[in-house]
Scaffold this active site. Structure first.
Site, PDB file in Angstrom:
ATOM      1  N   TRP A 284       8.434 -67.799  13.485  1.00  0.00           N
ATOM      2  CA  TRP A 284       8.414 -69.209  13.074  1.00  0.00           C
ATOM      3  C   TRP A 284       9.747 -69.878  13.348  1.00  0.00           C
ATOM      4  O   TRP A 284       9.795 -71.063  13.698  1.00  0.00           O
ATOM      5  CB  TRP A 284       7.962 -69.336  11.608  1.00  0.00           C
ATOM      6  CG  TRP A 284       6.524 -68.928  11.511  1.00  0.00           C
ATOM      7  CD1 TRP A 284       6.036 -67.732  11.071  1.00  0.00           C
ATOM      8  CD2 TRP A 284       5.393 -69.679  11.965  1.00  0.00           C
ATOM      9  NE1 TRP A 284       4.666 -67.709  11.203  1.00  0.00           N
ATOM     10  CE2 TRP A 284       4.242 -68.880  11.745  1.00  0.00           C
ATOM     11  CE3 TRP A 284       5.218 -70.953  12.519  1.00  0.00           C
ATOM     12  CZ2 TRP A 284       2.953 -69.304  12.064  1.00  0.00           C
ATOM     13  CZ3 TRP A 284       3.939 -71.379  12.835  1.00  0.00           C
ATOM     14  CH2 TRP A 284       2.831 -70.566  12.610  1.00  0.00           C
TER      15      TRP A 284
ATOM     16  N   ASP B  51      12.037 -73.950   5.998  1.00  0.00           N
ATOM     17  CA  ASP B  51      10.586 -73.755   6.036  1.00  0.00           C
ATOM     18  C   ASP B  51      10.237 -72.754   4.938  1.00  0.00           C
ATOM     19  O   ASP B  51      10.592 -71.576   5.021  1.00  0.00           O
ATOM     20  CB  ASP B  51      10.166 -73.210   7.408  1.00  0.00           C
ATOM     21  CG  ASP B  51       8.667 -72.953   7.501  1.00  0.00           C
ATOM     22  OD1 ASP B  51       7.972 -72.991   6.476  1.00  0.00           O
ATOM     23  OD2 ASP B  51       8.187 -72.704   8.633  1.00  0.00           O
TER      24      ASP B  51
ATOM     25  N   LYS C 190      -0.869 -71.625   2.774  1.00  0.00           N
ATOM     26  CA  LYS C 190      -0.414 -70.261   2.498  1.00  0.00           C
ATOM     27  C   LYS C 190      -0.305 -69.991   1.002  1.00  0.00           C
ATOM     28  O   LYS C 190      -0.818 -69.005   0.498  1.00  0.00           O
ATOM     29  CB  LYS C 190       0.934 -69.995   3.174  1.00  0.00           C
ATOM     30  CG  LYS C 190       0.797 -69.835   4.678  1.00  0.00           C
ATOM     31  CD  LYS C 190       2.040 -69.191   5.280  1.00  0.00           C
ATOM     32  CE  LYS C 190       2.045 -69.338   6.781  1.00  0.00           C
ATOM     33  NZ  LYS C 190       1.004 -68.573   7.450  1.00  0.00           N
TER      34      LYS C 190
END
Lengths: 233, 233
Positions: free
Chosen positions: A101, A170, A194
């Protein structure tokens, strides 16, 4: 019997939450409608938005220095909109590379600004977090970006970041799962699917004084500043 | 007693649809989970996506020349992504101006390409649709864009568009409310919350040979071509 999906992506939702949603699906809050049917301009809906922001702030122990926003899409839309909102072509931005990511965010930022990778464990296949003493943050950076928890390779950064420049994080796969000090975080984003709920929404938490640093708006739907001004609360 | 919201934006959903969703909210399709909880990589979810695309094609009488996509956001994200996906700085694009949503789409496109407004009734406050004989479509245009139904000023265009260049249509506030011939339409988008269901999703219908005209991808989340390739069906 209910099954529990613990995968990344959409995952189990607490049964009592689903039962509340089920009970209110046809008639919500004595409105005569489902919450999905009421006007986005009604006081009823404004109260949903306001109380959700208030609840998020209380759960995360965030004060009035930060704004809470509910935006479209997921983390990808956010890590693409961050450089669009905060940089120009000549801007320097600093990124820590600790996994997939991080790499995606770096690639997105590279299209709009000059990316300084402060440290990376890619050569060892992301098996360790680079020691903070070895991070080379460019002091002229507009911001420093990192991913608190990398879902694929598994690297997590638990220590608070101490930085002279604004910090962007993030938090998609760890938000609301542990206590975090938001004081040093200028912008946090987290795809809802998530840890929070169904897909399609991203939680963004932004420090008010960092908002003032927004560059000229590039894409209207990514215009965080405008969204804040139009928010019902 | 249930109330019916007929406003623009989120609106009434048929009671039988809500009741089905309510019944399946905790256990969907004998999966032991809510549909919101199953993995986006599971066969269960792939079947939801595939059957939804098939149903949309059947309801709209669309053949295999078109792809059906379910994308993030609403019409604004789409009319911004259209010029990003199909133009470069020197490109010419043609727009019909029949109201507020036309104007917003023109403004978004003006940031990335040279916009030719083929006709406009703005001077008369959008009280009539300009006669098609007076439309001045630039033959070098990458595409022609129009809004089939303008929700604010109320202008609707019911006749099919005959055009040498690809035709793009915002159908947000009329899709599935009347029969439409899609043969001459190369790209259609429609925010779900007006005519289809809850907010947060946009239906995009694109002709396969128009897909081949996509320019180099600018923003990954707007990359229609990539989304098509990754779709489960």
């Amino acid at each position: 019997m209910r099954k529990w999906n613990f995968c990344a992506g959409p995952a189990a939702i607490p049964e009592e939450v689903l039962r509340d949603a089920q009970n209110e699906l046809l008639e919500w809050n004595l409105s005569g409608s489902s919450v999905m049917e009421v006007s986005h301009r009604s006081n009823l809906f404004a109260e949903v938005a306001t109380s959700s922001m208030r609840d998020i702030k209380a759960l995360l122990n965030i004060g009035d220095d930060h704004e809470v926003l509910f935006l479209q899409g997921g983390a990808t839309l956010q890590f693409t909109s961050v450089p669009l909102n905060f940089t120009k072509k000549s801007s320097i931005v600093s990124y820590l590379n600790t996994g997939l990511w991080s790499k995606k965010a770096i690639k997105a930022a590279s299209k709009y600004a000059s990316v300084n990778v402060v440290a990376s464990s890619e050569e060892s296949n992301f098996t360790f977090v680079p020691n903070t003493q070895e991070w080379r943050v460019d002091p002229d950076s507009i911001y420093f970006h990192y991913v608190m928890n990398e879902t694929i390779q598994g690297l997590a950064i638990r220590d608070p970041i101490s930085s002279e420049i604004p910090v962007i994080c993030d938090m998609s796969s760890c938000i609301l799962s542990e206590e975090v000090n938001f004081n040093n975080l200028d912008l946090v984003y987290a795809g809802a699917q998530k840890n929070i709920g169904p897909a399609g929404l991203t939680l963004v938490i932004i420090k008010k004084d960092f908002l003032e640093k927004l560059m000229k708006i590039f894409l209207i739907f990514l215009a965080i500043k405008k969204i804040v001004r139009q928010a019902p609360c």
